[in-house]
Design a protein around this motif. Structure first.
Motif, PDB file in Angstrom:
ATOM      1  N   ALA A 156       0.848  -1.209   0.032  1.00 34.18           N
ATOM      2  CA  ALA A 156      -0.052   0.087  -0.061  1.00 34.18           C
ATOM      3  C   ALA A 156       0.877   1.187  -0.002  1.00 34.18           C
ATOM      4  O   ALA A 156       0.584   2.345  -0.675  1.00 34.18           O
ATOM      5  N   SER A 157       1.792   1.414   0.887  1.00 32.30           N
ATOM      6  CA  SER A 157       2.678   2.438   0.644  1.00 32.30           C
ATOM      7  C   SER A 157       3.334   2.816  -0.370  1.00 32.30           C
ATOM      8  O   SER A 157       3.539   4.149  -0.783  1.00 32.30           O
ATOM      9  N   VAL A 158       4.043   1.692  -1.172  1.00 33.24           N
ATOM     10  CA  VAL A 158       4.451   1.818  -2.392  1.00 33.24           C
ATOM     11  C   VAL A 158       3.388   2.473  -3.586  1.00 33.24           C
ATOM     12  O   VAL A 158       3.773   3.211  -4.304  1.00 33.24           O
ATOM     13  N   LEU A 159       2.215   1.739  -3.612  1.00 32.28           N
ATOM     14  CA  LEU A 159       0.971   2.146  -4.229  1.00 32.28           C
ATOM     15  C   LEU A 159       0.879   3.829  -3.981  1.00 32.28           C
ATOM     16  O   LEU A 159       0.749   4.808  -4.882  1.00 32.28           O
ATOM     17  N   ILE A 160       1.048   4.178  -2.685  1.00 34.33           N
ATOM     18  CA  ILE A 160       0.646   5.537  -2.327  1.00 34.33           C
ATOM     19  C   ILE A 160       1.691   6.636  -2.944  1.00 34.33           C
ATOM     20  O   ILE A 160       1.413   7.477  -3.661  1.00 34.33           O
ATOM     21  N   LEU A 161       2.981   5.962  -2.800  1.00 37.03           N
ATOM     22  CA  LEU A 161       4.050   6.803  -3.265  1.00 37.03           C
ATOM     23  C   LEU A 161       4.146   6.789  -4.905  1.00 37.03           C
ATOM     24  O   LEU A 161       4.375   8.026  -5.343  1.00 37.03           O
ATOM     25  N   TYR A 162       3.717   5.959  -5.501  1.00 39.20           N
ATOM     26  CA  TYR A 162       3.708   5.684  -6.906  1.00 39.20           C
ATOM     27  C   TYR A 162       2.521   6.941  -7.204  1.00 39.20           C
ATOM     28  O   TYR A 162       2.636   7.839  -8.228  1.00 39.20           O
ATOM     29  N   TRP A 163       1.511   6.964  -6.416  1.00 36.14           N
ATOM     30  CA  TRP A 163       0.267   7.990  -6.832  1.00 36.14           C
ATOM     31  C   TRP A 163       0.779   9.213  -6.752  1.00 36.14           C
ATOM     32  O   TRP A 163       0.570  10.108  -7.499  1.00 36.14           O
ATOM     33  N   ILE A 164       1.460   9.533  -5.288  1.00 34.87           N
ATOM     34  CA  ILE A 164       2.227  10.941  -5.331  1.00 34.87           C
ATOM     35  C   ILE A 164       3.064  11.360  -6.470  1.00 34.87           C
ATOM     36  O   ILE A 164       2.794  12.534  -6.843  1.00 34.87           O
ATOM     37  N   TYR A 165       3.833  10.427  -6.680  1.00 36.61           N
ATOM     38  CA  TYR A 165       4.850  10.392  -7.923  1.00 36.61           C
ATOM     39  C   TYR A 165       3.961  11.038  -9.109  1.00 36.61           C
ATOM     40  O   TYR A 165       4.382  12.143  -9.860  1.00 36.61           O
ATOM     41  N   ASP A 166       2.709  10.157  -9.544  1.00 36.41           N
ATOM     42  CA  ASP A 166       2.216  10.507 -10.675  1.00 36.41           C
ATOM     43  C   ASP A 166       1.714  12.098 -10.511  1.00 36.41           C
ATOM     44  O   ASP A 166       1.525  12.906 -11.360  1.00 36.41           O
TER      45      ASP A 166
END
Lengths: 420, 363
Positions: free
Chosen positions: A399-409
């Motif tokens: 989940a934290s990786v996905l959140i990071l990915y989302w923030i990056y996007d």
């Protein structure tokens, strides 16, 4: 307009009177089937070997039916119990009946382990009681307490009530250093028991530092490679790629040889007088070792996307900037650097995500304070066999990786990423 | 016109350039450019013209010789201090900045205030008719629009010298011709000195005050467009600029400015002596296709010619003929009212004036 007509509704029609959209779909159907057939083998393979196992494992993080499945009668009785009042005779009766069956089915060990996770020290209580359960007679509650006075402890029953819930937030709670109580409330575990939050933070810190170190070390190298003539840069690129052709294990153990207190680096330090023989640096089996080894291993993942992006930047941009009056630094910072951001983003995301789940290297060189969350996940998978907790930790990590990915996007934009 | 390094605005004084220390890309270049002049460096790829431009801009260093700007040697001045505007082949607009930010960049690095900057940027954008596009990104513009922005950016900080490296190469034909006029008009209006590099001769002829034809690291001829076309100095220039008929022969006699040339078929003709060798040596006659007269009376330079091919091109008809044993002799017949209709296979008589037939080096 004989062969193509638009009806009053505005729908375009093909020559034979069918709607144009439908006709187009029919025409493209075969090519779609072909395209799907081409990817189908890989799709099936990934589904069977990757997606399904991951989903199943993550499922375990919120669903654990060890107790319900093996102790159906008492699970029902515990469900009806409010978790506050004293245990009743009917609960005890259901429990004894279940214990008998569980012992016959040889599943009592699993049940005992499950309850033990909620209230440690209860494992033997179950195995012991199960052995004599067949001979017990009513009133069962007294018979149980007769066998072991721990059955009078309401906490045992509370632990059983928690374990009897198949769908439970208990493991996710445990993964963030909380306990889930029988009455449905959460509370933080006591000070010395809190490990996972600290571990998550440490993992993020290590990932961040490794990413930064890779960027600082990799950017100049990628720049040099991109400015050299193709032949020279290809030659040097082999040096960057060389680590990929060596086993990860070999590289990590090589660092042990380099960094240990009697290792090469320390010997050199002693020889040139940077430190004395009795005060050698401890560079390994701690955080330092993890950082050094991980930076080295993940460096190519930063250099490669950076290099490919830099190769694509036309030298005329910097020339244009200079002809317009920019100094070398201004031309670099205002014109060249912004053009490398897609590469930096790709490299940083790659290194960060890889290091957040890094396992072998911290396990080998991390020692006590250099281990990361993935090492604990592996530990729960292999040693304590608490798969549900492992799944919860893994789920949080994902989940934290996905959140990071989302923030990056949101911040950089994923279309801006360039891997090569 | 400047004739020495000291009174020229831009001067290349015996400049040589080598990249590998074995071959010279630019061989002994001497070129003096006046203030306000539009000078074009024209030549095939690899002729050294772009290298010269890059040396002037400061991105390449001269291996030997001096480059002077306004009388000062600039060999050791870094590009950003030369104050030379430059338009690049692929425009090199900064993709992460808007059009207005691109134009403000040279003013910003010069420390100009925000209000002045905006005024200048707007004026420059208006000059190239791009006033409404300030907030767009370069990627949102068409090739022609990007070209205009690149031009405005090179001019916005008011440099006295602007270099252009094949700036119109990526545009389609129509747009390219339109931009040629536009660049020429801007040059006339602002009075800046322009050094323009191209391999397109019609571009060079349209825009330039003078053209330097480059080949093999040397300037083959430096002349105004009309001179270059009508009075080429050597065979390379004659062939490179415009269409050209070549007849090879031997010098039979030299009489002042006229030379008699004999051909392999035994006939001979008279030509203007320009660059031919001594009597007995080979020479190459150059005649422009539009200077050949068809169906002429008997005269000093008339010859029987057989029509081999006719190509209809609208405003004129291209006629391929056999002349003095040469099968590739082209004559342009204007498609004017009442002109003669030729037929393939027909034999006619063609003629040209002595001064239109230039005896050059046999390259």
């Amino acid at each position: 307009m004989a062969d193509m007509t638009a009806l009053d509704s505005g729908v375009m029609m093909a020559a034979d009177g069918t709607p144009l959209k439908k006709k187009l779909k029919q025409a493209l159907f075969l090519s779609r089937v072909r395209a799907f057939a081409l990817v189908a083998p890989l799709l099936l393979f990934i589904l069977a070997s990757f997606i399904v196992p991951i989903v199943m494992l993550l499922w375990q993080g919120v669903h654990n039916d060890t107790y319900t499945k093996n102790m159906p009668l008492s699970a029902k009785a515990l469900y009806e119990w409010d978790g506050q009042s004293d245990p009743t005779e009917s609960m005890a009766e259901a429990l004894v009946a279940d214990l008998v069956v569980a012992r016959d089915n040889k599943t009592i060990g699993r049940v005992a382990t499950r309850v033990n996770r909620e209230y440690s020290g209860t494992r033997s209580l179950f195995t012991k009681s199960a052995r004599s359960a067949a001979k017990m007679e009513a009133p069962f509650l007294e018979a149980l307490i007769d066998k072991d006075k721990d059955w009078a402890d309401i906490e045992v029953w509370k632990a059983m009530k928690i374990a009897s819930k198949s769908y439970t937030p208990a493991f996710y709670a445990a993964a963030v250093d909380m306990t889930y109580n029988a009455d449905g409330s959460f509370e933080r575990v006591e000070e010395q028991g809190r490990i996972y939050v600290k571990l998550f933070l440490r993992t993020f810190m290590v990932s961040l530092v490794v990413t930064l170190a890779c960027f600082v070390l990799g950017f100049p190298v990628a720049y040099l490679l991109s400015t050299l003539p193709m032949r020279t840069s290809n030659l040097l690129m082999i040096l960057v790629l060389l680590p990929f052709w060596t086993s990860l294990l070999v590289r990590t153990t090589a660092w042990i040889a380099m960094l240990q207190s009697q290792g090469i680096l320390n010997n050199i330090f002693v020889a040139v007088g940077i430190t004395s023989d009795d005060a050698r640096f401890s560079l390994i089996y701690n955080m330092t070792g993890t950082l050094i080894a991980m930076t080295h291993i993940l460096l190519p993942f930063m250099i490669l996307p950076l290099y490919s992006v830099m190769r694509g930047i036309s030298p005329s941009y910097v020339r244009a900037a200079k002809s317009l009056g920019a100094t070398n630094w201004t031309a670099f910072w205002r014109v060249y650097f912004p053009a490398t951001i897609p590469g930096i983003g790709a490299g940083a995301l790659l290194v960060f995500i890889l290091s957040i789940g890094y396992y072998i290297t911290p396990a080998l060189v991390g020692g006590q304070n250099g281990t990361l969350i993935s090492n604990f996940i592996a530990d729960h998978m292999q040693k304590t066999l608490n798969w549900s907790l492992a799944a919860a930790l893994g789920g949080l990590l994902l989940a934290s990786v996905l959140i990071l990915y989302w923030i990056y996007d949101k911040v950089v934009g994923i279309d801006n990423m360039k891997l090569g | 016109m400047a004739t020495s390094a000291t009174d020229a605005f831009v001067a290349f004084d015996r400049v040589q350039k080598s990249y590998d220390g074995e071959t010279l890309v630019v061989k002994d270049l001497n070129l003096f450019i006046d203030k306000g002049e539009f000078l074009t460096m024209l030549g095939p790829s690899g002729s050294g013209k772009t290298t010269c431009l890059m040396m002037l801009a400061g991105f390449e260093t001269a291996t030997h010789g001096d480059i002077l700007l306004d009388g000062r040697p600039i060999n050791n001045i870094p590009p950003h201090k030369r104050g030379i505007g430059m338009v690049f082949q692929n425009y090199a607009l900064f993709p992460h900045m808007t059009v207005a930010e691109n134009l403000a960049f040279p003013l910003e690095v010069r420390g100009m205030g925000k209000a002045d900057r905006e005024a200048k940027v707007n004026r420059a954008l208006d000059m190239v008719q791009m006033g409404e596009f300030g907030s767009r990104r370069p990627a949102q513009l068409s090739g022609g629009q990007q070209q205009r922005v690149a031009l405005a950016r090179a001019l916005v900080f008011e440099p006295e010298l602007v270099l252009m490296d094949e700036p119109l190469g990526a545009l389609d034909k129509q747009l390219r011709e339109h931009m040629q006029y536009e660049i020429k008009h801007i040059h006339e209006r602002l009075g800046v000195t322009v050094v323009y590099v191209t391999h397109d001769q019609s571009e060079a002829l349209t825009m330039s005050d003078r053209i330097a034809v480059f080949e093999d690291g040397r300037i083959q001829q430096l002349a105004p467009p009309a001179d270059l076309y009508e009075r080429p100095d050597n065979a390379f220039v004659a062939q490179f600029i415009g269409e050209n008929n070549k007849l090879t022969g031997t010098v039979e006699a030299i009489d002042g400015s006229t030379v008699s040339v004999g051909f392999a078929d035994g006939e001979s003709c008279k030509a203007l002596s320009v660059n031919n060798g001594p009597v007995g040596g080979p020479t190459l006659l150059s005649i422009r296709p539009e200077r050949v007269q068809i169906g002429a009376e008997e005269g000093p330079n008339t010859v029987e010619a057989q029509v081999l091919e006719l190509i209809y091109l609208g405003d004129h008809i291209r006629c391929r003929m056999r002349v003095h044993g040469n099968d590739d002799f082209i004559v342009k017949v204007p498609n004017s009212a009442g002109h003669e209709h030729l037929r393939v296979g027909e034999t006619t008589r063609v003629a040209w004036k002595i001064e239109d037939c230039r005896a050059l080096d046999a390259a």
